[in-house]
Design an enzyme around this catalytic site. Sequence first.
Site, PDB file in Angstrom:
ATOM      1  N   SER A 208       5.749  18.436  16.410  1.00 12.68           N
ATOM      2  CA  SER A 208       5.174  17.084  17.265  1.00 12.68           C
ATOM      3  C   SER A 208       5.563  17.542  18.602  1.00 12.68           C
ATOM      4  CB  SER A 208       5.959  15.863  16.969  1.00 12.68           C
ATOM      5  OG  SER A 208       7.205  15.990  17.079  1.00 12.68           O
ATOM      6  N   ARG A 212       2.334  17.767  21.171  1.00  9.73           N
ATOM      7  CA  ARG A 212       2.059  16.633  22.182  1.00  9.73           C
ATOM      8  C   ARG A 212       2.079  17.205  23.367  1.00  9.73           C
ATOM      9  NH1 ARG A 212       6.700  14.583  21.461  1.00  9.73           N
ATOM     10  NH2 ARG A 212       5.990  13.114  19.975  1.00  9.73           N
ATOM     11  N   ASN A 216      -1.666  17.333  25.372  1.00  8.81           N
ATOM     12  CA  ASN A 216      -2.019  16.747  26.574  1.00  8.81           C
ATOM     13  C   ASN A 216      -2.379  17.401  27.854  1.00  8.81           C
ATOM     14  OD1 ASN A 216      -1.241  13.561  27.057  1.00  8.81           O
ATOM     15  ND2 ASN A 216       0.308  14.481  25.414  1.00  8.81           N
TER      16      ASN A 216
END
Lengths: 278, 156
Positions: A208, A212, A216
Amino acid sequence: MADTPVEYIQHHLSNLTFGKHPEMGWMLAEKSSQAAEMGFWAIHVDTLLWSVLMGVLFLFVFKKAANKATAGVPGGLQNFVEMCVEFVEGMVKETFHGKNPVIAPLALTIFVWIFLMNSLKWLPVDWIPELAMATGLVNYFKIVPTTDPNATFGLSLGVFFLIIFYSIKVKGGLGFIKELSFTPFNHWIFIPFNLFLEILGLLTKPISLALRLFGNMYAGEVVFILIALTFGAGWIMGLLGLGMQWIWAVFHLLVIPLQAFIFMVLTIVYLSAAHEDH
Amino acid sequence: MNMNLTILGQSIAFALFVWFCMKFVWPPISAAMRERQKKIAEGLDSASRAQRDLELAQQKASETLREAKEQSAQILEQANKRANLMIEEAKEKAREDGERLIESAKAEITQEINRAKDELRSQISSLIVQGAEQILERSVDEKAHSELVDKLAKQL
Protein backbone atom coordinates in the site's frame (compact mmCIF):
# COMPACT_ATOMS: atom_id res chain seq x y z
CA MET A 1 8.78 14.11 -30.70
CA ALA A 2 6.47 11.21 -31.45
CA ASP A 3 3.85 11.49 -34.13
CA THR A 4 0.56 10.55 -32.52
CA PRO A 5 -0.71 11.52 -29.08
CA VAL A 6 -0.72 7.89 -28.04
CA GLU A 7 2.88 7.47 -29.02
CA TYR A 8 3.77 10.74 -27.32
CA ILE A 9 2.19 9.62 -24.07
CA GLN A 10 3.71 6.16 -24.24
CA HIS A 11 7.07 7.68 -24.96
CA HIS A 12 6.85 9.92 -21.94
CA LEU A 13 5.89 7.05 -19.71
CA SER A 14 8.77 4.79 -20.73
CA ASN A 15 11.96 4.56 -18.77
CA LEU A 16 15.45 4.54 -20.15
CA THR A 17 16.24 0.87 -19.67
CA PHE A 18 19.61 -0.74 -19.66
CA GLY A 19 19.82 -4.51 -19.58
CA LYS A 20 20.63 -7.76 -21.26
CA HIS A 21 18.42 -8.33 -24.25
CA PRO A 22 18.01 -12.07 -25.00
CA GLU A 23 19.13 -11.55 -28.59
CA MET A 24 21.15 -8.36 -28.65
CA GLY A 25 23.06 -8.62 -25.36
CA TRP A 26 23.75 -5.67 -23.03
CA MET A 27 22.20 -2.56 -24.40
CA LEU A 28 19.97 0.45 -23.84
CA ALA A 29 16.45 -0.47 -24.95
CA GLU A 30 15.42 1.45 -28.02
CA LYS A 31 11.79 0.42 -27.93
CA SER A 32 9.51 -0.38 -25.04
CA SER A 33 9.08 -3.88 -26.37
CA GLN A 34 12.81 -4.42 -26.05
CA ALA A 35 12.71 -3.16 -22.47
CA ALA A 36 9.95 -5.62 -21.72
CA GLU A 37 11.93 -8.46 -23.23
CA MET A 38 14.87 -7.76 -20.97
CA GLY A 39 12.83 -9.03 -18.07
CA PHE A 40 14.04 -8.62 -14.49
CA TRP A 41 17.73 -8.18 -15.21
CA ALA A 42 17.52 -4.63 -16.37
CA ILE A 43 17.68 -1.27 -14.69
CA HIS A 44 15.92 1.98 -15.31
CA VAL A 45 18.88 4.29 -15.68
CA ASP A 46 16.82 7.48 -15.48
CA THR A 47 14.94 6.44 -12.36
CA LEU A 48 18.11 5.50 -10.52
CA LEU A 49 20.02 8.52 -11.80
CA TRP A 50 17.42 11.05 -10.75
CA SER A 51 16.59 9.42 -7.44
CA VAL A 52 20.27 9.24 -6.53
CA LEU A 53 20.73 12.83 -7.70
CA MET A 54 17.89 13.96 -5.45
CA GLY A 55 19.19 11.90 -2.55
CA VAL A 56 22.65 13.36 -2.97
CA LEU A 57 21.18 16.85 -3.22
CA PHE A 58 19.30 16.27 0.03
CA LEU A 59 22.33 14.92 1.84
CA PHE A 60 24.61 17.58 0.38
CA VAL A 61 22.45 20.45 1.55
CA PHE A 62 21.73 18.94 4.94
CA LYS A 63 25.32 17.90 5.47
CA LYS A 64 26.45 21.40 4.63
CA ALA A 65 24.08 22.74 7.25
CA ALA A 66 25.18 20.06 9.71
CA ASN A 67 28.84 20.94 9.25
CA LYS A 68 28.20 24.53 10.11
CA ALA A 69 25.55 23.81 12.71
CA THR A 70 25.99 26.10 15.65
CA ALA A 71 24.13 26.50 18.87
CA GLY A 72 24.35 30.25 18.41
CA VAL A 73 22.29 32.31 16.02
CA PRO A 74 21.51 30.04 13.03
CA GLY A 75 21.84 31.23 9.46
CA GLY A 76 19.24 30.86 6.73
CA LEU A 77 20.21 27.38 5.62
CA GLN A 78 20.51 26.11 9.15
CA ASN A 79 17.14 27.61 9.96
CA PHE A 80 15.55 25.79 7.07
CA VAL A 81 17.23 22.50 7.88
CA GLU A 82 16.37 22.78 11.54
CA MET A 83 12.78 23.48 10.63
CA CYS A 84 12.68 20.21 8.66
CA VAL A 85 14.43 18.32 11.43
CA GLU A 86 12.16 19.73 14.09
CA PHE A 87 9.07 18.95 12.05
CA VAL A 88 10.13 15.35 11.52
CA GLU A 89 11.26 15.00 15.12
CA GLY A 90 7.87 16.24 16.27
CA MET A 91 6.10 13.70 14.13
CA VAL A 92 8.31 10.91 15.37
CA LYS A 93 7.86 11.89 19.01
CA GLU A 94 4.12 12.05 18.58
CA THR A 95 3.80 8.69 16.90
CA PHE A 96 6.73 6.59 17.96
CA HIS A 97 6.85 5.81 21.67
CA GLY A 98 10.14 4.14 22.11
CA LYS A 99 13.80 4.75 21.80
CA ASN A 100 15.33 4.06 18.45
CA PRO A 101 17.96 6.37 16.97
CA VAL A 102 17.19 5.09 13.47
CA ILE A 103 13.59 6.20 13.23
CA ALA A 104 14.01 9.97 13.13
CA PRO A 105 16.80 10.13 10.53
CA LEU A 106 14.93 7.49 8.53
CA ALA A 107 11.78 9.59 8.58
CA LEU A 108 13.72 12.71 7.62
CA THR A 109 15.38 10.93 4.71
CA ILE A 110 12.07 9.54 3.50
CA PHE A 111 10.30 12.87 3.74
CA VAL A 112 12.89 15.07 2.08
CA TRP A 113 13.99 12.54 -0.48
CA ILE A 114 10.49 11.70 -1.65
CA PHE A 115 9.60 15.36 -1.62
CA LEU A 116 12.55 16.18 -3.86
CA MET A 117 11.82 13.25 -6.19
CA ASN A 118 8.17 14.27 -6.43
CA SER A 119 9.05 17.89 -6.97
CA LEU A 120 10.72 17.03 -10.25
CA LYS A 121 7.17 16.96 -11.53
CA TRP A 122 7.02 20.71 -11.42
CA LEU A 123 9.48 20.80 -14.30
CA PRO A 124 7.52 20.83 -17.56
CA VAL A 125 7.41 17.29 -18.90
CA ASP A 126 9.31 17.97 -22.09
CA TRP A 127 12.25 20.05 -20.94
CA ILE A 128 14.73 17.55 -19.61
CA PRO A 129 13.69 14.55 -21.76
CA GLU A 130 14.04 16.66 -24.92
CA LEU A 131 17.38 17.93 -23.70
CA ALA A 132 18.57 14.39 -23.02
CA MET A 133 17.39 13.15 -26.38
CA ALA A 134 19.01 16.10 -28.12
CA THR A 135 22.36 14.67 -27.07
CA GLY A 136 21.54 11.69 -29.28
CA LEU A 137 22.56 9.18 -26.61
CA VAL A 138 19.18 8.14 -25.32
CA ASN A 139 15.71 7.52 -26.65
CA TYR A 140 13.82 7.77 -23.40
CA PHE A 141 14.24 9.92 -20.33
CA LYS A 142 11.69 9.94 -17.56
CA ILE A 143 12.82 12.16 -14.74
CA VAL A 144 10.32 11.68 -11.93
CA PRO A 145 11.50 8.57 -10.07
CA THR A 146 8.33 8.21 -8.02
CA THR A 147 6.29 7.63 -11.17
CA ASP A 148 8.27 4.41 -11.55
CA PRO A 149 6.87 1.60 -9.37
CA ASN A 150 10.39 0.22 -9.06
CA ALA A 151 11.38 3.28 -7.10
CA THR A 152 8.40 3.31 -4.79
CA PHE A 153 8.60 -0.43 -4.21
CA GLY A 154 12.29 -0.09 -3.60
CA LEU A 155 11.51 2.35 -0.80
CA SER A 156 8.68 0.35 0.69
CA LEU A 157 10.77 -2.84 0.59
CA GLY A 158 13.34 -1.04 2.69
CA VAL A 159 10.62 -0.13 5.16
CA PHE A 160 9.26 -3.68 5.05
CA PHE A 161 12.69 -5.04 5.86
CA LEU A 162 12.92 -2.69 8.84
CA ILE A 163 9.47 -3.75 10.06
CA ILE A 164 10.50 -7.42 10.01
CA PHE A 165 13.90 -6.62 11.50
CA TYR A 166 12.57 -4.64 14.45
CA SER A 167 9.66 -7.03 15.03
CA ILE A 168 12.14 -9.86 15.46
CA LYS A 169 14.64 -7.72 17.38
CA VAL A 170 12.09 -6.44 19.89
CA LYS A 171 9.88 -9.53 20.28
CA GLY A 172 12.37 -12.21 19.36
CA GLY A 173 11.83 -14.65 16.50
CA LEU A 174 9.50 -16.78 18.55
CA GLY A 175 7.65 -13.80 19.94
CA PHE A 176 7.08 -12.45 16.46
CA ILE A 177 5.71 -15.78 15.22
CA LYS A 178 3.57 -16.01 18.33
CA GLU A 179 2.16 -12.57 17.67
CA LEU A 180 1.36 -13.52 14.11
CA SER A 181 -0.28 -16.74 15.25
CA PHE A 182 -2.34 -15.55 18.20
CA THR A 183 -3.74 -12.21 17.07
CA PRO A 184 -6.44 -11.23 16.62
CA PHE A 185 -7.99 -14.53 17.95
CA ASN A 186 -6.14 -15.82 20.94
CA HIS A 187 -6.82 -19.53 20.56
CA TRP A 188 -4.74 -22.30 18.99
CA ILE A 189 -7.63 -23.37 16.78
CA PHE A 190 -7.41 -20.06 14.97
CA ILE A 191 -3.69 -20.24 14.31
CA PRO A 192 -3.96 -20.82 10.54
CA PHE A 193 -6.61 -18.16 10.22
CA ASN A 194 -4.58 -15.73 12.30
CA LEU A 195 -1.44 -16.44 10.36
CA PHE A 196 -3.23 -15.84 7.08
CA LEU A 197 -4.71 -12.59 8.35
CA GLU A 198 -1.54 -11.25 9.93
CA ILE A 199 0.78 -12.14 7.08
CA LEU A 200 -1.66 -10.59 4.67
CA GLY A 201 -1.72 -7.48 6.84
CA LEU A 202 2.05 -7.45 7.02
CA LEU A 203 2.40 -7.71 3.26
CA THR A 204 -0.25 -5.08 2.68
CA LYS A 205 1.88 -2.48 4.42
CA PRO A 206 4.73 -2.15 1.88
CA ILE A 207 2.40 -2.73 -1.05
CA SER A 208 0.00 0.00 0.00
CA LEU A 209 2.89 2.36 0.78
CA ALA A 210 4.44 1.87 -2.64
CA LEU A 211 1.21 1.85 -4.64
CA ARG A 212 -0.17 4.96 -2.94
CA LEU A 213 2.87 7.02 -3.79
CA PHE A 214 3.23 5.55 -7.24
CA GLY A 215 -0.46 5.90 -8.07
CA ASN A 216 -0.65 9.54 -7.07
CA MET A 217 2.50 10.52 -8.85
CA TYR A 218 1.82 8.49 -11.95
CA ALA A 219 -1.71 9.84 -12.34
CA GLY A 220 -0.47 13.39 -11.87
CA GLU A 221 2.25 12.82 -14.42
CA VAL A 222 -0.24 11.46 -16.97
CA VAL A 223 -2.35 14.58 -16.56
CA PHE A 224 0.73 16.77 -17.05
CA ILE A 225 1.51 14.87 -20.24
CA LEU A 226 -2.07 15.25 -21.47
CA ILE A 227 -1.87 18.96 -20.80
CA ALA A 228 1.45 19.10 -22.61
CA LEU A 229 -0.27 17.59 -25.65
CA THR A 230 -2.28 20.79 -26.05
CA PHE A 231 0.87 22.81 -26.70
CA GLY A 232 1.12 21.26 -30.12
CA ALA A 233 -2.53 21.95 -31.01
CA GLY A 234 -2.60 25.58 -32.01
CA TRP A 235 -2.57 28.92 -30.22
CA ILE A 236 -5.88 28.74 -28.41
CA MET A 237 -5.41 25.23 -27.14
CA GLY A 238 -1.85 26.08 -26.22
CA LEU A 239 -2.87 29.05 -24.08
CA LEU A 240 -5.59 26.97 -22.47
CA GLY A 241 -2.99 24.28 -21.81
CA LEU A 242 -0.69 26.85 -20.23
CA GLY A 243 -3.44 27.82 -17.81
CA MET A 244 -4.19 24.20 -16.99
CA GLN A 245 -0.51 23.43 -16.56
CA TRP A 246 -0.29 26.28 -14.06
CA ILE A 247 -3.39 25.14 -12.16
CA TRP A 248 -2.21 21.54 -12.07
CA ALA A 249 1.23 22.62 -10.87
CA VAL A 250 -0.36 24.68 -8.11
CA PHE A 251 -2.46 21.69 -7.14
CA HIS A 252 0.77 19.75 -6.81
CA LEU A 253 1.89 22.20 -4.17
CA LEU A 254 -0.48 20.15 -2.08
CA VAL A 255 0.00 16.69 -3.57
CA ILE A 256 3.79 16.58 -3.59
CA PRO A 257 4.46 17.36 0.08
CA LEU A 258 1.37 15.44 1.12
CA GLN A 259 2.51 12.20 -0.48
CA ALA A 260 5.97 12.60 1.00
CA PHE A 261 4.39 13.28 4.37
CA ILE A 262 2.03 10.29 4.19
CA PHE A 263 4.86 7.95 3.27
CA MET A 264 6.86 9.23 6.23
CA VAL A 265 4.04 9.07 8.75
CA LEU A 266 2.96 5.58 7.72
CA THR A 267 6.54 4.40 7.95
CA ILE A 268 6.75 5.72 11.49
CA VAL A 269 3.41 4.15 12.38
CA TYR A 270 4.37 0.76 10.96
CA LEU A 271 7.71 0.78 12.74
CA SER A 272 6.03 1.90 15.94
CA ALA A 273 3.68 -1.08 15.68
CA ALA A 274 6.67 -3.33 15.05
CA HIS A 275 8.18 -2.13 18.36
CA GLU A 276 5.08 -2.78 20.41
CA ASP A 277 5.24 -5.92 22.45
CA HIS A 278 1.91 -7.44 23.33
CA MET B 1 6.26 -0.33 -16.49
CA ASN B 2 8.51 -3.28 -15.96
CA MET B 3 9.53 -4.42 -12.56
CA ASN B 4 13.22 -5.09 -12.67
CA LEU B 5 16.54 -4.67 -10.93
CA THR B 6 15.82 -0.98 -10.41
CA ILE B 7 13.85 -1.94 -7.33
CA LEU B 8 16.98 -3.36 -5.72
CA GLY B 9 19.05 -0.40 -6.79
CA GLN B 10 16.52 1.90 -5.24
CA SER B 11 16.50 -0.09 -1.99
CA ILE B 12 20.27 0.04 -1.79
CA ALA B 13 20.31 3.77 -2.47
CA PHE B 14 17.63 4.20 0.17
CA ALA B 15 19.63 2.25 2.74
CA LEU B 16 22.78 4.22 1.97
CA PHE B 17 21.00 7.56 2.24
CA VAL B 18 19.38 6.64 5.53
CA TRP B 19 22.70 5.42 6.87
CA PHE B 20 24.45 8.61 5.82
CA CYS B 21 21.71 10.78 7.28
CA MET B 22 21.77 8.86 10.54
CA LYS B 23 25.55 8.97 10.78
CA PHE B 24 26.54 12.40 9.54
CA VAL B 25 23.52 14.65 9.19
CA TRP B 26 21.13 14.08 12.04
CA PRO B 27 23.48 14.06 15.05
CA PRO B 28 25.20 17.44 14.52
CA ILE B 29 21.97 19.23 13.69
CA SER B 30 20.14 17.62 16.57
CA ALA B 31 23.04 18.36 18.92
CA ALA B 32 23.15 22.00 17.84
CA MET B 33 19.42 22.31 18.43
CA ARG B 34 19.65 20.69 21.87
CA GLU B 35 22.53 22.93 22.78
CA ARG B 36 20.70 26.04 21.69
CA GLN B 37 17.69 24.93 23.66
CA LYS B 38 19.91 24.52 26.69
CA LYS B 39 21.51 27.90 26.10
CA ILE B 40 18.17 29.62 25.81
CA ALA B 41 16.92 27.88 28.92
CA GLU B 42 20.04 28.94 30.77
CA GLY B 43 19.66 32.49 29.51
CA LEU B 44 16.09 32.66 30.70
CA ASP B 45 17.11 31.10 33.97
CA SER B 46 19.90 33.59 34.59
CA ALA B 47 17.61 36.43 33.61
CA SER B 48 15.06 35.37 36.18
CA ARG B 49 17.84 34.86 38.69
CA ALA B 50 19.11 38.39 38.01
CA GLN B 51 15.59 39.67 38.48
CA ARG B 52 15.39 37.89 41.78
CA ASP B 53 18.79 39.24 42.79
CA LEU B 54 17.68 42.73 41.93
CA GLU B 55 14.57 42.34 44.01
CA LEU B 56 16.62 41.02 46.88
CA ALA B 57 19.08 43.90 46.60
CA GLN B 58 16.25 46.39 46.55
CA GLN B 59 14.72 44.78 49.56
CA LYS B 60 18.03 44.84 51.35
CA ALA B 61 18.65 48.45 50.45
CA SER B 62 15.28 49.54 51.73
CA GLU B 63 15.82 47.50 54.87
CA THR B 64 19.20 49.12 55.44
CA LEU B 65 17.68 52.52 54.88
CA ARG B 66 14.95 51.78 57.35
CA GLU B 67 17.49 50.58 59.90
CA ALA B 68 19.58 53.68 59.42
CA LYS B 69 16.55 55.84 59.92
CA GLU B 70 15.62 53.96 63.04
CA GLN B 71 19.13 54.24 64.36
CA SER B 72 19.31 57.96 63.72
CA ALA B 73 15.98 58.43 65.41
CA GLN B 74 17.25 56.44 68.36
CA ILE B 75 20.42 58.46 68.56
CA LEU B 76 18.46 61.68 68.36
CA GLU B 77 16.17 60.52 71.10
CA GLN B 78 19.09 59.50 73.27
CA ALA B 79 20.75 62.85 72.72
CA ASN B 80 17.56 64.62 73.64
CA LYS B 81 17.22 62.54 76.76
CA ARG B 82 20.79 63.19 77.71
CA ALA B 83 20.38 66.90 77.15
CA ASN B 84 17.31 66.92 79.34
CA LEU B 85 19.17 64.97 81.96
CA MET B 86 22.06 67.40 81.88
CA ILE B 87 19.72 70.33 82.19
CA GLU B 88 18.03 68.66 85.13
CA GLU B 89 21.35 67.93 86.74
CA ALA B 90 22.53 71.48 86.23
CA LYS B 91 19.28 72.76 87.72
CA GLU B 92 19.65 70.46 90.68
CA LYS B 93 23.23 71.50 91.18
CA ALA B 94 22.36 75.15 90.92
CA ARG B 95 19.59 74.67 93.43
CA GLU B 96 21.92 72.83 95.80
CA ASP B 97 24.57 75.49 95.39
CA GLY B 98 22.04 78.19 96.10
CA GLU B 99 20.82 76.40 99.16
CA ARG B 100 24.34 75.92 100.40
CA LEU B 101 25.08 79.57 99.83
CA ILE B 102 21.95 80.55 101.71
CA GLU B 103 22.89 78.22 104.51
CA SER B 104 26.37 79.60 104.83
CA ALA B 105 25.04 83.11 104.61
CA LYS B 106 22.57 82.31 107.37
CA ALA B 107 25.36 80.81 109.46
CA GLU B 108 27.50 83.86 108.94
CA ILE B 109 24.63 86.08 109.88
CA THR B 110 24.07 84.14 113.09
CA GLN B 111 27.76 84.31 113.85
CA GLU B 112 27.74 88.04 113.18
CA ILE B 113 24.73 88.39 115.46
CA ASN B 114 26.44 86.41 118.18
CA ARG B 115 29.60 88.43 117.84
CA ALA B 116 27.61 91.64 117.98
CA LYS B 117 25.79 90.30 121.00
CA ASP B 118 29.09 89.44 122.71
CA GLU B 119 30.50 92.84 121.94
CA LEU B 120 27.39 94.49 123.21
CA ARG B 121 27.54 92.40 126.31
CA SER B 122 31.15 93.30 127.02
CA GLN B 123 30.49 96.98 126.36
CA ILE B 124 27.46 96.86 128.58
CA SER B 125 29.47 95.18 131.35
CA SER B 126 32.22 97.80 131.09
CA LEU B 127 29.54 100.51 131.09
CA ILE B 128 28.00 98.91 134.09
CA VAL B 129 31.38 98.79 135.82
CA GLN B 130 32.03 102.43 134.95
CA GLY B 131 28.58 103.26 136.20
CA ALA B 132 29.15 101.40 139.39
CA GLU B 133 32.57 103.05 139.87
CA GLN B 134 31.01 106.41 139.45
CA ILE B 135 28.25 105.44 141.82
CA LEU B 136 30.60 104.20 144.47
CA GLU B 137 33.11 106.86 143.64
CA ARG B 138 35.84 104.83 144.63
CA SER B 139 37.98 102.53 142.99
CA VAL B 140 37.24 98.97 143.50
CA ASP B 141 39.33 96.12 142.97
CA GLU B 142 38.77 95.71 139.28
CA LYS B 143 39.89 92.19 139.22
CA ALA B 144 37.54 91.07 141.97
CA HIS B 145 34.65 92.86 140.51
CA SER B 146 35.20 92.04 136.89
CA GLU B 147 34.44 88.45 137.69
CA LEU B 148 31.23 89.52 139.15
CA VAL B 149 30.47 91.78 136.23
CA ASP B 150 31.28 89.00 133.80
CA LYS B 151 28.83 86.80 135.62
CA LEU B 152 26.29 89.51 135.30
CA ALA B 153 27.04 90.07 131.67
CA LYS B 154 26.56 86.40 131.03
CA GLN B 155 23.20 86.48 132.61
CA LEU B 156 22.15 89.25 130.29
